[in-house]
Design a protein around this motif. Structure first.
Motif, PDB file in Angstrom:
ATOM      1  N   GLU A  79     -59.677  40.790   6.663  1.00 58.59           N
ATOM      2  CA  GLU A  79     -60.181  40.239   5.408  1.00 58.59           C
ATOM      3  C   GLU A  79     -60.838  38.876   5.662  1.00 58.59           C
ATOM      4  O   GLU A  79     -60.244  38.022   6.332  1.00 58.59           O
ATOM      5  CB  GLU A  79     -59.031  40.102   4.411  1.00 58.59           C
ATOM      6  CG  GLU A  79     -59.456  39.821   2.985  1.00 58.59           C
ATOM      7  CD  GLU A  79     -59.670  38.341   2.723  1.00 58.59           C
ATOM      8  OE1 GLU A  79     -60.611  38.009   1.977  1.00 58.59           O
ATOM      9  OE2 GLU A  79     -58.901  37.534   3.283  1.00 58.59           O
ATOM     10  N   PRO A  80     -62.074  38.656   5.190  1.00 56.25           N
ATOM     11  CA  PRO A  80     -62.830  37.451   5.552  1.00 56.25           C
ATOM     12  C   PRO A  80     -62.100  36.137   5.294  1.00 56.25           C
ATOM     13  O   PRO A  80     -62.166  35.214   6.105  1.00 56.25           O
ATOM     14  CB  PRO A  80     -64.105  37.574   4.721  1.00 56.25           C
ATOM     15  CG  PRO A  80     -64.288  39.035   4.513  1.00 56.25           C
ATOM     16  CD  PRO A  80     -62.906  39.595   4.386  1.00 56.25           C
ATOM     17  N   GLY A  81     -61.401  36.027   4.149  1.00 55.48           N
ATOM     18  CA  GLY A  81     -60.675  34.795   3.866  1.00 55.48           C
ATOM     19  C   GLY A  81     -59.543  34.564   4.851  1.00 55.48           C
ATOM     20  O   GLY A  81     -59.326  33.441   5.326  1.00 55.48           O
ATOM     21  N   THR A  82     -58.821  35.635   5.174  1.00 56.94           N
ATOM     22  CA  THR A  82     -57.746  35.535   6.163  1.00 56.94           C
ATOM     23  C   THR A  82     -58.311  35.117   7.516  1.00 56.94           C
ATOM     24  O   THR A  82     -57.763  34.229   8.189  1.00 56.94           O
ATOM     25  CB  THR A  82     -57.013  36.877   6.290  1.00 56.94           C
ATOM     26  OG1 THR A  82     -56.442  37.210   5.027  1.00 56.94           O
ATOM     27  CG2 THR A  82     -55.922  36.815   7.345  1.00 56.94           C
ATOM     28  N   PHE A  83     -59.400  35.755   7.916  1.00 56.41           N
ATOM     29  CA  PHE A  83     -60.011  35.411   9.189  1.00 56.41           C
ATOM     30  C   PHE A  83     -60.462  33.953   9.210  1.00 56.41           C
ATOM     31  O   PHE A  83     -60.214  33.212  10.184  1.00 56.41           O
ATOM     32  CB  PHE A  83     -61.204  36.322   9.485  1.00 56.41           C
ATOM     33  CG  PHE A  83     -61.952  35.935  10.733  1.00 56.41           C
ATOM     34  CD1 PHE A  83     -61.511  36.349  11.971  1.00 56.41           C
ATOM     35  CD2 PHE A  83     -63.074  35.114  10.666  1.00 56.41           C
ATOM     36  CE1 PHE A  83     -62.169  35.968  13.133  1.00 56.41           C
ATOM     37  CE2 PHE A  83     -63.742  34.735  11.824  1.00 56.41           C
ATOM     38  CZ  PHE A  83     -63.293  35.166  13.057  1.00 56.41           C
TER      39      PHE A  83
ATOM     40  N   VAL B 251     -60.072  45.159  22.295  1.00 54.08           N
ATOM     41  CA  VAL B 251     -59.803  44.941  20.876  1.00 54.08           C
ATOM     42  C   VAL B 251     -60.271  43.539  20.508  1.00 54.08           C
ATOM     43  O   VAL B 251     -59.899  42.558  21.160  1.00 54.08           O
ATOM     44  CB  VAL B 251     -58.306  45.113  20.554  1.00 54.08           C
ATOM     45  CG1 VAL B 251     -58.035  44.841  19.071  1.00 54.08           C
ATOM     46  CG2 VAL B 251     -57.832  46.517  20.927  1.00 54.08           C
ATOM     47  N   CYS B 252     -61.096  43.450  19.469  1.00 52.60           N
ATOM     48  CA  CYS B 252     -61.674  42.165  19.064  1.00 52.60           C
ATOM     49  C   CYS B 252     -61.765  42.108  17.555  1.00 52.60           C
ATOM     50  O   CYS B 252     -61.497  43.095  16.853  1.00 52.60           O
ATOM     51  CB  CYS B 252     -63.055  41.971  19.695  1.00 52.60           C
ATOM     52  SG  CYS B 252     -64.251  43.235  19.206  1.00 52.60           S
ATOM     53  N   ALA B 253     -62.160  40.958  17.023  1.00 56.09           N
ATOM     54  CA  ALA B 253     -62.291  40.776  15.583  1.00 56.09           C
ATOM     55  C   ALA B 253     -63.749  40.866  15.163  1.00 56.09           C
ATOM     56  O   ALA B 253     -64.657  40.500  15.920  1.00 56.09           O
ATOM     57  CB  ALA B 253     -61.718  39.425  15.167  1.00 56.09           C
TER      58      ALA B 253
ATOM     59  N   ASN C 189     -52.940  37.548  13.806  1.00 59.30           N
ATOM     60  CA  ASN C 189     -52.293  37.962  15.047  1.00 59.30           C
ATOM     61  C   ASN C 189     -51.566  39.289  14.886  1.00 59.30           C
ATOM     62  O   ASN C 189     -51.547  40.116  15.809  1.00 59.30           O
ATOM     63  CB  ASN C 189     -51.323  36.877  15.525  1.00 59.30           C
ATOM     64  CG  ASN C 189     -51.982  35.774  16.327  1.00 59.30           C
ATOM     65  OD1 ASN C 189     -51.840  35.692  17.535  1.00 59.30           O
ATOM     66  ND2 ASN C 189     -52.732  34.914  15.645  1.00 59.30           N
ATOM     67  N   THR C 190     -50.980  39.517  13.709  1.00 59.13           N
ATOM     68  CA  THR C 190     -50.287  40.779  13.456  1.00 59.13           C
ATOM     69  C   THR C 190     -51.259  41.953  13.481  1.00 59.13           C
ATOM     70  O   THR C 190     -50.936  43.039  13.998  1.00 59.13           O
ATOM     71  CB  THR C 190     -49.552  40.715  12.112  1.00 59.13           C
ATOM     72  OG1 THR C 190     -48.569  39.674  12.162  1.00 59.13           O
ATOM     73  CG2 THR C 190     -48.868  42.030  11.790  1.00 59.13           C
ATOM     74  N   ALA C 191     -52.460  41.755  12.945  1.00 56.40           N
ATOM     75  CA  ALA C 191     -53.468  42.819  12.962  1.00 56.40           C
ATOM     76  C   ALA C 191     -53.811  43.210  14.393  1.00 56.40           C
ATOM     77  O   ALA C 191     -53.971  44.399  14.711  1.00 56.40           O
ATOM     78  CB  ALA C 191     -54.719  42.367  12.213  1.00 56.40           C
ATOM     79  N   PHE C 192     -53.921  42.235  15.274  1.00 49.92           N
ATOM     80  CA  PHE C 192     -54.188  42.535  16.683  1.00 49.92           C
ATOM     81  C   PHE C 192     -53.011  43.272  17.313  1.00 49.92           C
ATOM     82  O   PHE C 192     -53.201  44.254  18.050  1.00 49.92           O
ATOM     83  CB  PHE C 192     -54.472  41.248  17.447  1.00 49.92           C
ATOM     84  CG  PHE C 192     -55.916  40.847  17.481  1.00 49.92           C
ATOM     85  CD1 PHE C 192     -56.734  41.213  18.543  1.00 49.92           C
ATOM     86  CD2 PHE C 192     -56.466  40.101  16.455  1.00 49.92           C
ATOM     87  CE1 PHE C 192     -58.067  40.851  18.579  1.00 49.92           C
ATOM     88  CE2 PHE C 192     -57.798  39.725  16.474  1.00 49.92           C
ATOM     89  CZ  PHE C 192     -58.610  40.098  17.539  1.00 49.92           C
TER      90      PHE C 192
END
Length: 492
Positions: free
Chosen positions: A98-102, A60-62, A145-148
């Motif tokens: 979401e790009p801004g969040t990332f 799992v990656c971004a 971190n929650t998305a992961f």
């Protein structure tokens, strides 16, 4: 504070082993015609994951780029392997955050805060300042971190093993444990860990959340005992945790009724890959070009990213001091320095790259002659050229002000054709394994580093060869595949 309330246990997926990291094993570029081109990556994690024989393992990656995000959106639930992409036989789930969040999580917290803290990089009279902007960045780091944690919880089979990687994902272990208490969770830090007096620069709640996030793992691991001890020190000072520190075996941290084991795995160089790759035609051609440029002179090599902690500028200043104080080396040595771009979206890194180029130019203007260019600097990334320089090295200069490990220090002795002397900072994690056969330096001391370069250049051939053999043996003691498997086995 990051929320870790327990969720109802989902049925979960089918993956018995999972790896989570910011960067994945593949990346995508959008071509002019709108199509996607795929590039497969390398490194220790890619090599390590290849040791897993279970076809159901998932990475799992971004999504890091627009090309990555496009690929992730086109794939069912971000599963690239199910969309026909060549992921090297690995199941990969890429998260379209979401790009801004990332950007806020990656640049604002991971690279501009946690990296700076653990590498002791702040100019403290002016930085850091934890204001409203930081709080927005921290909220994004929590969301990232929650998305992961959500994706891992969905993909993991009952009782699966999950290995979470690095400072980007310090909150994931606790978040994932709340969602899936059945899982065996490990966290690995590839950076140093700051001592408590520096770590406590972080806002109190953030300092606590990072530590309790990592302590959500059954086992947290580090590259050296020094970094593991520093983590345990922070747990004691910040959380009031109880630690046990046996001379042999894992440390333990007891906090809020849970015990987390703290281990050490010193990632080594992949000798088989390096030696084979270093003798391919593209490397041979670059080696010929470097040999033509340096002639029959001795060669000092450094290969780094233009990362603030790598200490490139002081290394160049030490070389300049060597030429100023040891004129016998004029026209007899060339410093081949590769300083590849890193994090140029951060102003500090752009300024540092400019400083590296400025000092290199000053050295050549001061000492260069019609027949001798004392310093060859390249700032465009070129892996075959790096391997060619490894082979050519008489001396390797590795002088970071702080480094989790530094694989370059391990790779050059493995690849060097004639054997090289290693000038090594005592602040590199690699010092724990390579210090005995290196010439050790205080990375802040330019004069002492210049003298170390002189000692290395003057080393008798037999001694240099013997030292290099021992360095190579130590450097390859824990190759990437075994490094990865050891972490898996430690969670059994």
């Amino acid at each position: 504070m990051v929320q870790t309330e327990a969720h109802p246990d989902p049925a979960g997926g089918s993956a018995p082993i999972l790896v989570a990291s910011n960067r994945g094993p593949v990346s995508f570029t959008v071509e002019d015609d709108g199509s996607l081109s795929l590039k497969r990556g390398g490194g220790g994690l890619v090599s390590g994951l290849s040791a897993i024989e279970d076809a159901d393992a998932v990475w799992v990656c971004a999504a890091l780029t627009e090309g990555d995000r496009t690929a992730a959106r086109l794939a069912p639930s971000g599963r690239l392997d199910r969309a026909g992409y060549d992921t090297g036989g690995q199941a990969v789930r890429m998260l379209d955050i979401e790009p801004g969040t990332f950007a806020r999580a990656y640049n604002g917290v991971a690279n501009s805060t946690l990296w700076f803290v653990h590498h002791l990089l702040y100019n403290t009279p002016t930085a850091p300042t934890f204001d409203d902007r930081f709080r927005k960045e921290w909220a994004s780091y929590e969301a990232y971190n929650t998305a992961f944690a959500d994706a891992l919880a969905e993909e993991a089979a009952p009782g699966a093993t999950v290995l979470v990687q690095d400072y980007h994902l310090t909150l994931v272990p606790a978040l994932l444990r709340a969602r899936r208490p059945d899982l065996r969770i490990g966290h690995f830090s590839h950076t140093p860990w700051a001592p408590p007096e520096y770590y406590r620069m972080l806002p109190d709640d953030v300092a606590r959340d990072v530590l309790t996030g990592v302590l959500g793992a059954d086992r947290a691991a580090f590259l050296t005992r020094r970094w593991a001890e520093a983590f345990a020190d922070c747990c004691e000072a910040v959380l009031g945790a109880t630690t046990s520190r046996p001379a042999d075996g894992d440390l333990t941290v007891l906090h809020q009724g849970r015990t987390t084991r703290i281990g050490v795995h010193g990632l080594g160089a992949d000798a088989d890959f390096l030696r084979e790759r270093a003798h391919r035609p593209d490397v041979d051609s670059r080696l010929a070009g470097l040999r033509e440029a340096v002639g029959d002179r001795k060669v000092v090599v450094r290969v780094d990213r233009t990362e603030l902690s790598k200490n490139i500028v002081r290394g160049l200043l030490a070389y300049r001091h060597l030429l100023r104080t040891r004129p016998e080396w004029h026209d007899r040595v060339v410093h081949v320095a590769f300083a590849y771009p890193s994090r140029h979206d951060l102003p500090e890194y752009r300024e540092y790259t400019a400083a590296v180029q400025r000092v290199a130019q000053e050295v050549n203007l001061e000492f260069g002659t019609e027949r001798w260019q004392p310093l060859i600097l390249h700032v465009q990334d070129d892996f075959p050229r790096s391997l060619a320089a490894y082979r050519l090295a008489d001396v390797a200069l590795v002088n970071p002000i702080r480094d989790g490990m530094n694989l370059v220090a391990k790779e050059i002795p493995v690849v060097s054709d004639a054997g090289c002397a290693l000038v090594l900072s005592r602040e590199a994690g690699a010092y724990a394994e390579l210090g005995a056969d290196s010439i050790t330096v205080n990375p802040y001391d330019v004069i002492a580093t210049a003298e170390a370069l002189h000692q290395a250049l003057s080393m008798p051939t037999a001694e240099r060869t013997d030292r290099c053999k021992r360095l190579a043996a130590a450097a390859t003691a824990l190759p990437p595949q075994q490094w990865f498997l050891d972490q898996l086995h430690a969670l059994d």
